[in-house]
Design an enzyme around this catalytic site. Structure first.
Site, short mmCIF file in Angstrom:
data_model
loop_
_atom_site.label_atom_id
_atom_site.label_comp_id
_atom_site.label_asym_id
_atom_site.label_seq_id
_atom_site.Cartn_x
_atom_site.Cartn_y
_atom_site.Cartn_z
N SER A 6 -19.75 10.80 -4.40
CA SER A 6 -20.73 10.68 -5.48
C SER A 6 -20.06 10.68 -6.85
O SER A 6 -19.00 11.26 -7.04
CB SER A 6 -21.75 11.82 -5.39
OG SER A 6 -21.12 13.06 -5.54
N GLN A 59 -19.74 12.14 -10.29
CA GLN A 59 -20.03 13.52 -10.63
C GLN A 59 -19.24 13.95 -11.85
O GLN A 59 -18.35 13.24 -12.32
CB GLN A 59 -19.68 14.42 -9.44
CG GLN A 59 -18.31 14.16 -8.86
CD GLN A 59 -18.06 14.95 -7.57
OE1 GLN A 59 -17.17 15.78 -7.55
NE2 GLN A 59 -18.81 14.69 -6.52
N HIS A 69 -17.90 17.95 -13.63
CA HIS A 69 -17.88 19.40 -13.40
C HIS A 69 -18.03 20.10 -14.73
O HIS A 69 -17.42 19.72 -15.71
CB HIS A 69 -16.57 19.80 -12.72
CG HIS A 69 -16.32 19.03 -11.46
ND1 HIS A 69 -17.13 19.14 -10.36
CD2 HIS A 69 -15.39 18.10 -11.15
CE1 HIS A 69 -16.68 18.33 -9.41
NE2 HIS A 69 -15.64 17.68 -9.87
N LYS A 108 -14.29 23.59 -12.94
CA LYS A 108 -13.62 22.94 -11.81
C LYS A 108 -12.84 21.70 -12.25
O LYS A 108 -13.15 20.60 -11.86
CB LYS A 108 -14.68 22.56 -10.75
CG LYS A 108 -14.07 22.12 -9.43
CD LYS A 108 -15.15 21.57 -8.52
CE LYS A 108 -14.56 20.97 -7.26
NZ LYS A 108 -15.53 20.31 -6.42
N GLU A 131 -9.95 19.04 -11.95
CA GLU A 131 -9.22 18.59 -10.76
C GLU A 131 -8.26 17.47 -11.12
O GLU A 131 -8.43 16.79 -12.13
CB GLU A 131 -10.16 18.14 -9.63
CG GLU A 131 -11.54 17.80 -10.05
CD GLU A 131 -12.52 17.46 -8.93
OE1 GLU A 131 -12.63 18.19 -7.94
OE2 GLU A 131 -13.20 16.45 -9.09
N HIS A 135 -16.75 10.95 -12.96
CA HIS A 135 -15.74 10.32 -12.12
C HIS A 135 -16.27 10.15 -10.70
O HIS A 135 -17.23 10.80 -10.30
CB HIS A 135 -14.46 11.16 -12.09
CG HIS A 135 -14.67 12.54 -11.55
ND1 HIS A 135 -15.08 13.59 -12.36
CD2 HIS A 135 -14.57 13.07 -10.30
CE1 HIS A 135 -15.20 14.68 -11.62
NE2 HIS A 135 -14.91 14.40 -10.37
N ARG A 192 -24.10 15.96 -10.12
CA ARG A 192 -24.00 14.60 -9.58
C ARG A 192 -24.75 13.58 -10.43
O ARG A 192 -25.74 13.92 -11.07
CB ARG A 192 -24.53 14.56 -8.15
CG ARG A 192 -23.64 15.33 -7.20
CD ARG A 192 -24.10 15.25 -5.75
NE ARG A 192 -23.16 16.01 -4.94
CZ ARG A 192 -23.18 17.34 -4.85
NH1 ARG A 192 -24.11 18.02 -5.49
NH2 ARG A 192 -22.29 17.96 -4.12
N LYS A 202 -27.85 13.43 -2.43
CA LYS A 202 -28.09 14.82 -2.82
C LYS A 202 -28.84 14.92 -4.15
O LYS A 202 -29.03 13.95 -4.86
CB LYS A 202 -26.76 15.56 -2.93
CG LYS A 202 -26.06 15.77 -1.58
CD LYS A 202 -24.79 16.57 -1.76
CE LYS A 202 -24.03 16.72 -0.44
NZ LYS A 202 -22.66 17.17 -0.66
#
Length: 421
Positions: A108, A110, A112, A135, A137, A276, A295, A301
């Protein structure tokens, strides 16, 4: 008797539906190579390998002389092995989760939240936001790796508005005109015009999105069937995403976000609030320990549209590659050190002509993954040398010196996650 601070791990595999199937997956191939007993099911997706102490995938310790069964248990009883600063900063826990991802169908779109927003969301809606941490990454490609990352330069988006009338229809004429005007004004008005356009898209009625997407898919399919190249509007990618997620708003996001294809060793860093999506390929990934995700599309979801549109970083930018620095003291070492305290990743490439390699001691617990090559690892606290081959994972306590003997004359490729405070 000294505590053994260097030991091999057996790591958890996650079989999410988007993963590559069976032995086409790098996750499955690493697993099969490191554990001859492993049975790979060709009809099962092997999406992620989790190397760390996350409660949903706590690594098992592969040494029966160690009384603790999992890395999480061991760390909680040997917190000093995190390194003094890491232990203090992150409350006696390993601050990162290290992974390998094998992506067949898009994850998806999304973003953070940063720490401040994460704390607020976690209080308001703990069912959607399970913890109060940020979060960030980072993904480093193992094979050719395709992803969407951050907003494109304004002029690129404006070009798509012209070439893709279905896209322009969902944005609306006013917001589109505002964006076109903003491309030659200051960055503040460009950002707010971009926010307005993206919010219009995300707040479109589902029925209207489906209609416009069907029109676009039909138009591209007819052109492709007639032998026309539709790559100027990413025709092939759009058809692919629509096939994976029919009628999904995220299909239009490819006209907002940069499309990156990373070559092996290239990386992208995804800081807080940057939209991203991973689309296809294999990578190693390192992230702060959190499950907070807002998301935006390509997902069945929950989509929290108001939070998403409010939080995103609307900074148009072309340059989304994250470059490593070469180590001054070790010619075989590159360091991907993002601007967050939680983690860094080292890439170690040793030519097969070298017979022994000393792993740099750092004041942080670290996790080492062998991607290529074969070694035996020895350290002052390990009673016997530890054989490691492709797919092998080694935990190294803070300040431990580890020496690797190359047992075959093949080049060695390893990635190591740690925390460089």
């Amino acid at each position: 008797m000294a505590v053994q601070k260097v030991f091999p791990l057996s790591c958890t595999v996650q079989h999410y539906a988007w993963g590559k199937m069976g032995s086409s997956s790098e996750v499955a191939r690493l697993l099969a190579s490191s554990d001859p007993q492993a049975q790979i099911s060709e009809d099962k997706p092997y999406a992620e390998l989790w190397m760390g102490s996350h409660p949903r995938g706590d690594a098992k310790i592969l040494d029966n002389r160690i009384s603790q069964k999992t890395l999480g248990q061991w760390i909680s009883e040997n917190q000093d092995c995190l390194g003094s600063k890491v232990k203090e900063t992150f409350n006696g826990k390993l601050p990162f989760l290290f992974k390998v991802l094998s992506v067949e169908t898009a994850l998806s779109i999304q973003a953070h939240p940063n720490k401040e927003l994460a704390e607020k969301l976690h209080l308001q809606a703990p069912q959607h936001y399970p913890d109060a941490n940020h979060k960030p990454e980072m993904a480093i490609a193992l094979t050719s790796f395709q992803g969407l990352c951050g907003f494109r330069p304004i002029e690129e988006i404006v070009t798509f508005l012209t070439k893709v009338p279905e896209f322009q229809f969902l944005i609306g004429d006013n917001a589109a005109a505002q964006l076109k005007q903003s491309s030659n004004s200051d960055s503040q008005s460009a950002s707010s015009a971009l926010q307005s356009c993206f919010s219009h898209l995300m707040k479109s009625e589902k029925k209207v999105v489906v209609e416009q997407l069907n029109l676009l898919v039909k138009r591209i399919s007819q052109q492709v069937a007639a032998g026309n190249n539709m790559e100027d509007i990413y025709g092939e990618l759009l058809l692919q995403l629509h096939q994976q997620y029919p009628g999904d708003i995220g299909c239009f996001a490819i006209y907002f976000l940069n499309l990156l294809t990373l070559k092996p060793g290239e990386a992208m860093f995804l800081e807080a609030n940057v939209p991203h999506a991973y689309l296809k390929g294999d990578c190693v990934e390192c992230m702060a320990c959190s499950d907070n995700t807002v998301r935006a599309g390509l997902t069945p979801k929950f989509i929290d549209v108001p939070t998403l549109c409010e939080m995103l970083s609307y900074i148009p930018s072309k340059d989304r590659l994250f470059l490593p620095t070469r180590s001054q003291e070790d010619p075989y070492l590159s360091i991907y050190n993002p601007p967050v305290p939680d983690f860094a990743v080292m890439k170690i490439e040793v030519p097969g002509s070298i017979t022994e390699y000393k792993v740099l001691a750092v004041d942080s617990a670290s996790i080492l993954l062998v991607v290529q090559g074969r070694v035996t690892a020895s350290s002052p606290t390990a009673q016997t040398p530890i054989p490691l081959q492709r797919g092998g994972v080694l935990f190294v306590g803070a300040n431990e010196s580890v020496s690797l003997k190359l047992t075959v004359p093949d080049d060695l490729l390893m990635f190591r996650a740690c925390c460089l405070l």
